[in-house]
Scaffold this motif. Sequence first.
Motif, PDB file in Angstrom:
ATOM      1  N   ALA A 146       0.812  -1.217   0.000  1.00  0.00           N
ATOM      2  CA  ALA A 146       0.000   0.000   0.000  1.00  0.00           C
ATOM      3  C   ALA A 146       0.845   1.266   0.000  1.00  0.00           C
ATOM      4  CB  ALA A 146      -0.979   0.010   1.169  1.00  0.00           C
ATOM      5  N   ALA A 147       2.070   1.169  -0.512  1.00  0.00           N
ATOM      6  CA  ALA A 147       2.967   2.326  -0.624  1.00  0.00           C
ATOM      7  C   ALA A 147       3.174   3.033   0.709  1.00  0.00           C
ATOM      8  CB  ALA A 147       2.447   3.310  -1.670  1.00  0.00           C
ATOM      9  N   GLY A 167       1.342   7.093  -0.010  1.00  0.00           N
ATOM     10  CA  GLY A 167       2.287   7.050  -1.107  1.00  0.00           C
ATOM     11  C   GLY A 167       2.537   8.412  -1.716  1.00  0.00           C
ATOM     12  N   MET A 177       2.555   7.215  -7.452  1.00  0.00           N
ATOM     13  CA  MET A 177       2.530   5.835  -6.970  1.00  0.00           C
ATOM     14  C   MET A 177       1.843   5.832  -5.609  1.00  0.00           C
ATOM     15  SD  MET A 177       5.960   3.662  -6.022  1.00  0.00           S
ATOM     16  CE  MET A 177       5.931   2.308  -4.852  1.00  0.00           C
ATOM     17  N   PHE A 178       0.560   5.488  -5.591  1.00  0.00           N
ATOM     18  CA  PHE A 178      -0.173   5.585  -4.335  1.00  0.00           C
ATOM     19  C   PHE A 178      -1.192   4.464  -4.208  1.00  0.00           C
ATOM     20  CE2 PHE A 178      -2.719   7.987  -7.368  1.00  0.00           C
ATOM     21  CZ  PHE A 178      -4.007   7.608  -7.079  1.00  0.00           C
ATOM     22  N   SER A 179      -1.667   4.279  -2.985  1.00  0.00           N
ATOM     23  CA  SER A 179      -2.674   3.254  -2.701  1.00  0.00           C
ATOM     24  C   SER A 179      -3.779   3.852  -1.856  1.00  0.00           C
ATOM     25  CB  SER A 179      -2.040   2.073  -1.958  1.00  0.00           C
ATOM     26  OG  SER A 179      -1.053   1.436  -2.736  1.00  0.00           O
ATOM     27  N   PRO A 231       0.209  -0.491  -5.568  1.00  0.00           N
ATOM     28  CA  PRO A 231      -0.174   0.910  -5.796  1.00  0.00           C
ATOM     29  C   PRO A 231      -0.799   1.138  -7.162  1.00  0.00           C
ATOM     30  CG  PRO A 231       2.132   0.690  -5.077  1.00  0.00           C
ATOM     31  CD  PRO A 231       1.661  -0.661  -5.472  1.00  0.00           C
ATOM     32  N   TRP A 232      -1.422   2.292  -7.296  1.00  0.00           N
ATOM     33  CA  TRP A 232      -1.838   2.810  -8.589  1.00  0.00           C
ATOM     34  C   TRP A 232      -0.633   3.551  -9.163  1.00  0.00           C
ATOM     35  CZ3 TRP A 232      -7.423   4.889  -9.376  1.00  0.00           C
ATOM     36  CH2 TRP A 232      -8.346   3.949  -8.880  1.00  0.00           C
TER      37      TRP A 232
END
Length: 232
Positions: A19-20, A156, A160-162, A205-206
Motif C-alpha cells: 500500500a505504498a 504514497g 505511486m499511491f494506494s 499501488p496505482w
Amino acid sequence: MYITATNLPEEKKIGGNRAAIEPQPGWLEFVRAQCDEYGIVLIFDEVKTGFRIARGGAQEVYGVTPDMATYAKSMGNGYPVTAFGGRHEIMDIIGKGVAHGGTFAGNVVGAAAVDATLCLLQEQPILETIAEHGRKLQAGINNIFEEADIPVLITGHPAMFSMSFGVEKLTEQRDWAKSNYGYYEKLAAAALKRGILVDIDPREPWFLSYSHSDADIDQTLNVMADVVKSVA
C-alpha cells in the motif's frame, strides 16, 4: 524502495507492494547511521520508486543515500531492463573476482530504451506532469469517498499511491492487515469491468504514466464515482 541491510523489520520501508506505506520520520537516517557504524552495505531497491517519484528516486525524496541501489521498470519505460549501481569502491570489484552476467546483460534494445528515457526525463517535465495528474486523481478520489461518507486513507506519492479503508493510519504491514481490503477488491473488479486498469491486489499501488492526460484522469474519476455508488 526497499532496504536491504541486516534483519530490518519489513514494515519500515516504502512498501511498493504494501500500500505504498512510507518510512517513519528518522527511520532511514537511523538505518544509514547503523550501517555506517557496523560496516553494513545499505542497499535500496528502487525498482518501483526509481525514476518515478523523483529523478533521484526515494534517495532524493528522503535525502538518504545508500551504498547501492537497484533499478528497473520506469528506467526503460516498459522495456525489460534492470540495473544496479553504487559507490565506486563497491562497483570497482566487479570483474575483479566478482562476476556479473546474465541472459539479457548488456541488451542493446533495453540499453537504448534506457538512454532515450533518461534523456527525456532530463529534458521534459515528465515527472512534474505525472505528479500534477496524480495529485488531481488523489484529490478527486478523496472527494468521491467523502461525498459517499466512506473514510479512505491514501498513502504514497502522486505517481505511486494506494487507498485503504477501515483504518486511520498506515505505518506498517500490521496496520494494513486490519484494513477492509475486501472492499477494495470489489471496487477494483468493478473498475476493471468499466475500462479502468487497476491492480486487483489492494497491496499494489496505482501507477501513473506520462501518457495519461487530464481527460484520462477525469474519466477515471467518473468511473470511480459510479463504482463507489454501485459497490456495497
